[in-house]
Motif scaffolding. Structure first.
Motif, PDB file in Angstrom:
ATOM      1  N   HIS A   1     135.491  95.585  64.041  1.00  7.97           N
ATOM      2  CA  HIS A   1     134.592  94.428  64.119  1.00  7.97           C
ATOM      3  C   HIS A   1     133.293  94.714  63.368  1.00  7.97           C
ATOM      4  CE1 HIS A   1     133.262  90.651  66.078  1.00  7.97           C
ATOM      5  NE2 HIS A   1     132.064  91.190  65.907  1.00  7.97           N
ATOM      6  N   LEU A   2     132.731  95.897  63.560  1.00 10.93           N
ATOM      7  CA  LEU A   2     131.492  96.262  62.864  1.00 10.93           C
ATOM      8  C   LEU A   2     131.687  96.333  61.357  1.00 10.93           C
ATOM      9  CD1 LEU A   2     130.026  99.066  65.180  1.00 10.93           C
ATOM     10  CD2 LEU A   2     129.297  96.679  65.002  1.00 10.93           C
ATOM     11  N   PHE A   3     132.893  96.681  60.933  1.00 13.41           N
ATOM     12  CA  PHE A   3     133.188  96.759  59.509  1.00 13.41           C
ATOM     13  C   PHE A   3     133.035  95.385  58.862  1.00 13.41           C
ATOM     14  CE2 PHE A   3     135.908  97.278  55.760  1.00 13.41           C
ATOM     15  CZ  PHE A   3     135.550  98.535  55.325  1.00 13.41           C
ATOM     16  N   TRP A   4     133.516  94.336  59.546  1.00 16.50           N
ATOM     17  CA  TRP A   4     133.355  92.982  59.024  1.00 16.50           C
ATOM     18  C   TRP A   4     131.921  92.486  59.200  1.00 16.50           C
ATOM     19  CZ3 TRP A   4     138.631  92.744  61.412  1.00 16.50           C
ATOM     20  CH2 TRP A   4     139.631  92.775  60.416  1.00 16.50           C
ATOM     21  N   ASP A   5     131.249  92.951  60.241  1.00 17.57           N
ATOM     22  CA  ASP A   5     129.829  92.616  60.408  1.00 17.57           C
ATOM     23  C   ASP A   5     129.029  93.022  59.177  1.00 17.57           C
ATOM     24  OD1 ASP A   5     129.917  91.439  62.898  1.00 17.57           O
ATOM     25  OD2 ASP A   5     129.146  93.180  63.990  1.00 17.57           O
ATOM     26  N   GLN A   6     129.243  94.254  58.718  1.00 19.02           N
ATOM     27  CA  GLN A   6     128.425  94.742  57.611  1.00 19.02           C
ATOM     28  C   GLN A   6     128.741  94.005  56.318  1.00 19.02           C
ATOM     29  OE1 GLN A   6     128.799  98.924  56.712  1.00 19.02           O
ATOM     30  NE2 GLN A   6     130.848  98.719  55.872  1.00 19.02           N
ATOM     31  N   ALA A   7     129.993  93.575  56.135  1.00 14.12           N
ATOM     32  CA  ALA A   7     130.334  92.785  54.949  1.00 14.12           C
ATOM     33  C   ALA A   7     129.713  91.404  55.025  1.00 14.12           C
ATOM     34  CB  ALA A   7     131.842  92.679  54.794  1.00 14.12           C
ATOM     35  N   ASN A   8     129.681  90.854  56.231  1.00 11.72           N
ATOM     36  CA  ASN A   8     129.087  89.538  56.416  1.00 11.72           C
ATOM     37  C   ASN A   8     127.582  89.571  56.161  1.00 11.72           C
ATOM     38  OD1 ASN A   8     129.894  86.797  57.228  1.00 11.72           O
ATOM     39  ND2 ASN A   8     128.466  87.083  58.925  1.00 11.72           N
ATOM     40  N   ASP A   9     126.963  90.709  56.521  1.00  9.79           N
ATOM     41  CA  ASP A   9     125.508  90.861  56.392  1.00  9.79           C
ATOM     42  C   ASP A   9     125.091  91.572  55.109  1.00  9.79           C
ATOM     43  OD1 ASP A   9     125.409  89.731  58.922  1.00  9.79           O
ATOM     44  OD2 ASP A   9     125.266  91.663  59.950  1.00  9.79           O
ATOM     45  N   LEU A  10     126.060  92.036  54.319  1.00 11.73           N
ATOM     46  CA  LEU A  10     125.763  92.863  53.140  1.00 11.73           C
ATOM     47  C   LEU A  10     124.861  94.029  53.524  1.00 11.73           C
ATOM     48  CD1 LEU A  10     125.172  90.126  50.390  1.00 11.73           C
ATOM     49  CD2 LEU A  10     127.210  91.526  50.724  1.00 11.73           C
ATOM     50  N   ALA A  11     125.186  94.671  54.617  1.00 14.11           N
ATOM     51  CA  ALA A  11     124.363  95.757  55.151  1.00 14.11           C
ATOM     52  C   ALA A  11     124.358  96.953  54.204  1.00 14.11           C
ATOM     53  CB  ALA A  11     124.882  96.179  56.524  1.00 14.11           C
ATOM     54  N   GLY A  12     123.207  97.582  54.098  1.00  8.62           N
ATOM     55  CA  GLY A  12     123.086  98.762  53.252  1.00  8.62           C
ATOM     56  C   GLY A  12     122.265  99.841  53.932  1.00  8.62           C
ATOM     57  N   TRP A  13     122.032 100.900  53.205  1.00  6.17           N
ATOM     58  CA  TRP A  13     121.186 101.967  53.719  1.00  6.17           C
ATOM     59  C   TRP A  13     119.721 101.573  53.547  1.00  6.17           C
ATOM     60  CZ3 TRP A  13     123.423 105.685  56.430  1.00  6.17           C
ATOM     61  CH2 TRP A  13     124.774 105.964  56.207  1.00  6.17           C
ATOM     62  N   PRO A  14     118.855 102.024  54.442  1.00  3.70           N
ATOM     63  CA  PRO A  14     117.426 101.731  54.268  1.00  3.70           C
ATOM     64  C   PRO A  14     116.885 102.448  53.036  1.00  3.70           C
ATOM     65  CG  PRO A  14     117.754 103.285  56.082  1.00  3.70           C
ATOM     66  CD  PRO A  14     119.123 102.808  55.673  1.00  3.70           C
ATOM     67  N   GLU A  15     115.825 101.895  52.509  1.00  3.90           N
ATOM     68  CA  GLU A  15     115.175 102.533  51.363  1.00  3.90           C
ATOM     69  C   GLU A  15     114.322 103.692  51.858  1.00  3.90           C
ATOM     70  OE1 GLU A  15     115.444 101.891  48.157  1.00  3.90           O
ATOM     71  OE2 GLU A  15     116.892 100.267  48.452  1.00  3.90           O
ATOM     72  N   PHE A  16     114.470 104.830  51.203  1.00  5.52           N
ATOM     73  CA  PHE A  16     113.696 106.013  51.573  1.00  5.52           C
ATOM     74  C   PHE A  16     112.772 106.381  50.409  1.00  5.52           C
ATOM     75  CE2 PHE A  16     117.672 106.381  53.981  1.00  5.52           C
ATOM     76  CZ  PHE A  16     117.173 106.492  55.272  1.00  5.52           C
ATOM     77  N   SER A  17     111.534 106.582  50.711  1.00  3.98           N
ATOM     78  CA  SER A  17     110.600 107.002  49.663  1.00  3.98           C
ATOM     79  C   SER A  17     109.577 107.953  50.286  1.00  3.98           C
ATOM     80  CB  SER A  17     109.876 105.794  49.060  1.00  3.98           C
ATOM     81  OG  SER A  17     109.167 105.083  50.044  1.00  3.98           O
TER      82      SER A  17
END
Length: 227
Positions: free
Chosen positions: A208-224
């Motif tokens: 279920h979470l796998f489809w959640d991230q595709a639906n949300d285009l989830a990515g890694w946070p930006e690190f700087s």
């Protein structure tokens, strides 16, 4: 016994079969970038899934040579993955620098840990939802497509996905794998069965979470670096 795992995971599955990513795919409203994201992540996931099947086949070799061969056949079938290659070509998707997103890594890491470090029966159980849930939602999406009829236009790749996972060929694969899990379940104690059920439910949640991230285009946070 596999059916009892499915029954225990019913609350998760009943929500997943109505997931907005899947429904929007059938309704033709899913955006191309979401589908491309999903296809890339699914391909990365399946590489690990095939590794897990192969490892289970190796573990099974001394117990049941026939089942061991079948598990290796499953792995080879996953690696052929002609559908995803077609998606990548038709959608001009570049996978050169593809990396697993958070929920992909979460799912594959959990799966690999169970297959690598836990008894064979538990490893078999943790992979079952990938087969069974996909067949189930494929059939759910097929029914929705039939209900909508010709009133909806969608990219042919969406129909190819539905046809693949609702098809007789995939159903045979799922039933063969379920039979392996059922046979393995007969020789284990109640505590192991409980752990198998727990892995099955967790994998359903991760699906279920796998489809959640595709639906949300989830990515890694930006690190700087902080200044």
């Amino acid at each position: 016994m596999a059916q009892s795992f499915w029954d225990a995971a019913a609350p998760v599955i009943s929500v997943t079969e109505r997931h907005p990513f899947l429904v929007s795919m059938v309704e033709g409203t899913l955006k191309p970038e979401n589908f491309a994201y999903y296809a890339i992540q699914d391909s990365l996931y399946l590489t690990n899934f095939a590794d897990c099947l192969r490892l289970l086949g190796e573990k099974m070799a001394d117990l049941n040579a026939e089942v061991s061969i079948r598990l290796h056949q499953f792995a080879a079938g996953v690696e052929e993955d002609e559908m995803h290659r077609t998606f990548f070509k038709q959608w001009n998707i570049d996978t050169t620098n593809a990396e697993p997103m958070p929920n992909t890594l979460l799912y594959t890491s959990y799966m690999m840990r169970i297959v690598s470090t836990r008894p064979l029966a538990e490893g078999l159980a943790v992979l079952l939802p990938c087969f069974w849930v996909y067949m189930h939602v494929g059939n759910c999406m097929l029914k929705l497509r039939e209900k909508l009829g010709d009133s909806v236009e969608r990219p042919p790749e969406f129909d190819a996905w539905i046809d693949m996972y609702s098809g007789e060929g995939f159903e045979k694969v799922v039933n063969d794998y379920k039979a392996i899990v059922d046979d393995m379940s007969k020789g284990v104690d109640s505590e192991t069965l409980k752990r198998m059920e727990g892995h099955f439910i967790m994998a359903c949640k991760l699906e279920h979470l796998f489809w959640d991230q595709a639906n949300d285009l989830a990515g890694w946070p930006e690190f700087s670096e902080s200044k």
